[in-house]
Design a protein around this motif. Sequence first.
Motif, mmCIF file in Angstrom:
data_model
loop_
_atom_site.group_PDB
_atom_site.id
_atom_site.type_symbol
_atom_site.label_atom_id
_atom_site.label_comp_id
_atom_site.label_asym_id
_atom_site.label_seq_id
_atom_site.Cartn_x
_atom_site.Cartn_y
_atom_site.Cartn_z
ATOM 1 N N GLU A 51 24.938 43.382 76.646
ATOM 2 C CA GLU A 51 24.517 42.273 77.508
ATOM 3 C C GLU A 51 23.063 41.868 77.299
ATOM 4 O O GLU A 51 22.726 40.683 77.370
ATOM 5 N N ARG A 52 22.166 42.861 77.054
ATOM 6 C CA ARG A 52 20.743 42.581 77.191
ATOM 7 C C ARG A 52 19.932 42.675 75.906
ATOM 8 O O ARG A 52 18.819 42.137 75.851
ATOM 9 N N PHE A 53 20.434 43.369 74.895
ATOM 10 C CA PHE A 53 19.599 43.645 73.730
ATOM 11 C C PHE A 53 20.026 42.818 72.525
ATOM 12 O O PHE A 53 21.197 42.854 72.119
ATOM 13 N N GLY A 54 19.063 42.101 71.946
ATOM 14 C CA GLY A 54 19.299 41.408 70.694
ATOM 15 C C GLY A 54 19.130 42.345 69.516
ATOM 16 O O GLY A 54 18.726 43.506 69.669
ATOM 17 N N PRO A 55 19.388 41.882 68.302
ATOM 18 C CA PRO A 55 19.326 42.750 67.112
ATOM 19 C C PRO A 55 17.925 43.288 66.835
ATOM 20 O O PRO A 55 17.784 44.338 66.213
ATOM 21 N N GLY A 56 16.878 42.597 67.293
ATOM 22 C CA GLY A 56 15.526 43.064 67.021
ATOM 23 C C GLY A 56 15.164 44.335 67.750
ATOM 24 O O GLY A 56 14.221 45.035 67.356
ATOM 25 N N VAL A 57 15.884 44.678 68.820
ATOM 26 C CA VAL A 57 15.570 45.885 69.591
ATOM 27 C C VAL A 57 15.919 47.130 68.785
ATOM 28 O O VAL A 57 15.089 48.014 68.570
ATOM 29 N N PRO B 86 10.205 35.983 74.852
ATOM 30 C CA PRO B 86 11.077 36.555 73.815
ATOM 31 C C PRO B 86 10.299 36.750 72.519
ATOM 32 O O PRO B 86 9.441 35.947 72.166
ATOM 33 N N GLY B 87 10.585 37.870 71.838
ATOM 34 C CA GLY B 87 9.889 38.130 70.586
ATOM 35 C C GLY B 87 9.639 39.605 70.375
ATOM 36 O O GLY B 87 10.254 40.469 71.025
ATOM 37 N N ALA B 88 8.727 39.903 69.482
ATOM 38 C CA ALA B 88 8.506 41.279 69.032
ATOM 39 C C ALA B 88 8.035 42.189 70.154
ATOM 40 O O ALA B 88 8.467 43.349 70.253
ATOM 41 N N LEU B 89 7.128 41.703 71.026
ATOM 42 C CA LEU B 89 6.633 42.558 72.104
ATOM 43 C C LEU B 89 7.748 42.919 73.061
ATOM 44 O O LEU B 89 7.923 44.089 73.421
ATOM 45 N N ARG B 90 8.513 41.914 73.483
ATOM 46 C CA ARG B 90 9.614 42.217 74.407
ATOM 47 C C ARG B 90 10.603 43.179 73.763
ATOM 48 O O ARG B 90 11.076 44.127 74.409
#
Length: 665
Positions: A286-292, A240-244
């Motif tokens: 379901e799958r995407f957090g706010p960073g996406v 989890p993080g910026a790359l993902r």
Amino acid sequence: MSVKVSVVIPVYNPGEYIEDCISALLRQSLPEDEYEAIFVDDGSTDATPARLDEIAAAHPNIHVVHQESSGWSGKPRNVGTALAKGEFVMYVDNDDWLGDEALERMYRYGVENGADVVIGKMAGKGRPVPVELFRINRPRASVSDAPLMDSLTPHKMFRREFLESNNITFREGRRRLEDHVFVVETYLRAANISVLSDYLCYYHIKREDASNAGFQRFDPVGYYGNLREALDIVEKYTEPGALRDSLFRRWLRNEMVERLRGKRLLNLPEDYRQEIFTAIRGVVTERFGPGVAAGMQPTQQIVAALVVDDRLADIEELARWEAGIRPVGRLDSLGWHDGALKVGFTAEYQVSDQPMTFRSEGGEDLLDPPLAEETLARIAGLGVSTLAPVERSKVDLVVRERSTAAEFFQPVEFTRERIPVGGDSAFRQELRATATVDPETAANGAPLGKGIWDIFVRISSCGWTKEARLGSTRADQVEDGRRGALSGPPHRVVLPYWTEPHGNLSLDVDLATSRIDRDVKVLAPKDVLVGGGRVELPIPVEVDRTAESGAVALRFKAAGVAAVRTEGVLTARPKGAVLTADLPDGLLPGHTWDMGLGLPSARRGKPRWTPLPTALLIAADGTITTGAAGTPSVAPAVVQRPAAPKKKSSFPSRVAGRIKRGLFR
């Protein structure tokens, strides 16, 4: 000799489209014993199976497998890969074809750089292909430092041992996005990925009947269910993080948000819009957090936020506004400088044929969409930024070959200009640019190939990237700089011209059309000077002032007499060039000699002749004047009586000698 590349082609009812694929494979520059092609016929019901058997019987490096229909491309690709003997495996669709040197170049590039995956430059005929990815060669690339995620089709070269040791195969059965799952796993597990951008390797084709599998209407539930499988691969091989988030962003942007924008959304039936919207919303929530979504452009963020908030009607209102956005360009200047064509232009976005405007508020630049107050309030309430990052707007000039769709970015220098509109807070933005098109380096460092190269302006600003033809709107003085140039070596003509009926700018490279005839035919007899045994005339073609003059030719034809020709040279002048040539022997008196101009052609290896509207009129006494081509003979041919033995030369040859000495003008 061991096989270097195995080409695997899944086949299902391609009809005539497979002929281009077959021909391109047989033309490969790699020796036949160094590559093989494996056609896996997945239950075709047309004449293709017999055609493939015929080809395989004639070529020992062509193999055919016939199997019952599996319904999609995954199983045929796996079957072909299992049979492959090559060091690398290249996947090609039966609708598409390879550049003649694709296998040789991609293999060499992969070996030189120790690549597990080699991506060759693509051209799209009627279908999109990556653009930014192929700006430059990328010998060592990864998902963290190159836009690899722009290219998730399988039309690449993979090291076979890498696939086998990692047990990477295609998902089988009738399913969508099986190529995404396969390619993303190779990206995340490869030791190195190499991108070859200086040669056009793969031609991605849309059939005229639009029957390619990727163009069929899909079931949204199944489609986005398959998309989740690609997301699973990313989660398996990343933390989890910026790359993902950046990898997930590719699917949110391309497969979700972009499907809900502008005409792409509005052209769908209303019930189908709702189906797609519902399926998309399920994945996003379901799958995407706010960073996406945070890493996307503001306009894309707005759509993503409205998806989460379940507001399809507001997305449709936004789409109606975006549907009217288009790029426009004005050609300001055109001319050759040191062998390169300088193209000056101004570009901006318009909405419904009016310049797009922005507004400044509190020191920030903001989008100014004409949406309902309720919609604008809802967007603000979602906390989505409506910032307009106009300071990052950019413009490119692209040349695209008409028959192959090969395209290349050209060097551009530009400035961003803010122009106030109706007050202090509103403004529009113009991008004022000068591009340099050097025919000898314009194809990513290589020469432009023979053909018609159309000129496009591409604007990237505030979440939109759109392109338009350049030239139909142009300054009055531009025509003064529109002339051909002699480029090379080997010498060939590059001619800017206006298309019909729209008047856009295109380049004719190496006399691919007859456009040069129109420029040459404006020469009048008064422009042709004859004297001193030579002929001199202006030519609307420039030569590089830093290089040697290029040789051209003149041909002279008269009724009932053999044609004669002479070599000439072009000398640079402030506008165009001057051709100077010695008058050849054989110009008999009493004839009208129509003239033709022979301009060099690299692909022909000999001159390409263009009739001139001018003729040399040589009287019986050897006097030379100029007139219109096709003028009747100026005098009856002089009939010579047999000469006395002591006389060594005939009258015509004496006259020709006097012409060369400049006694007749």
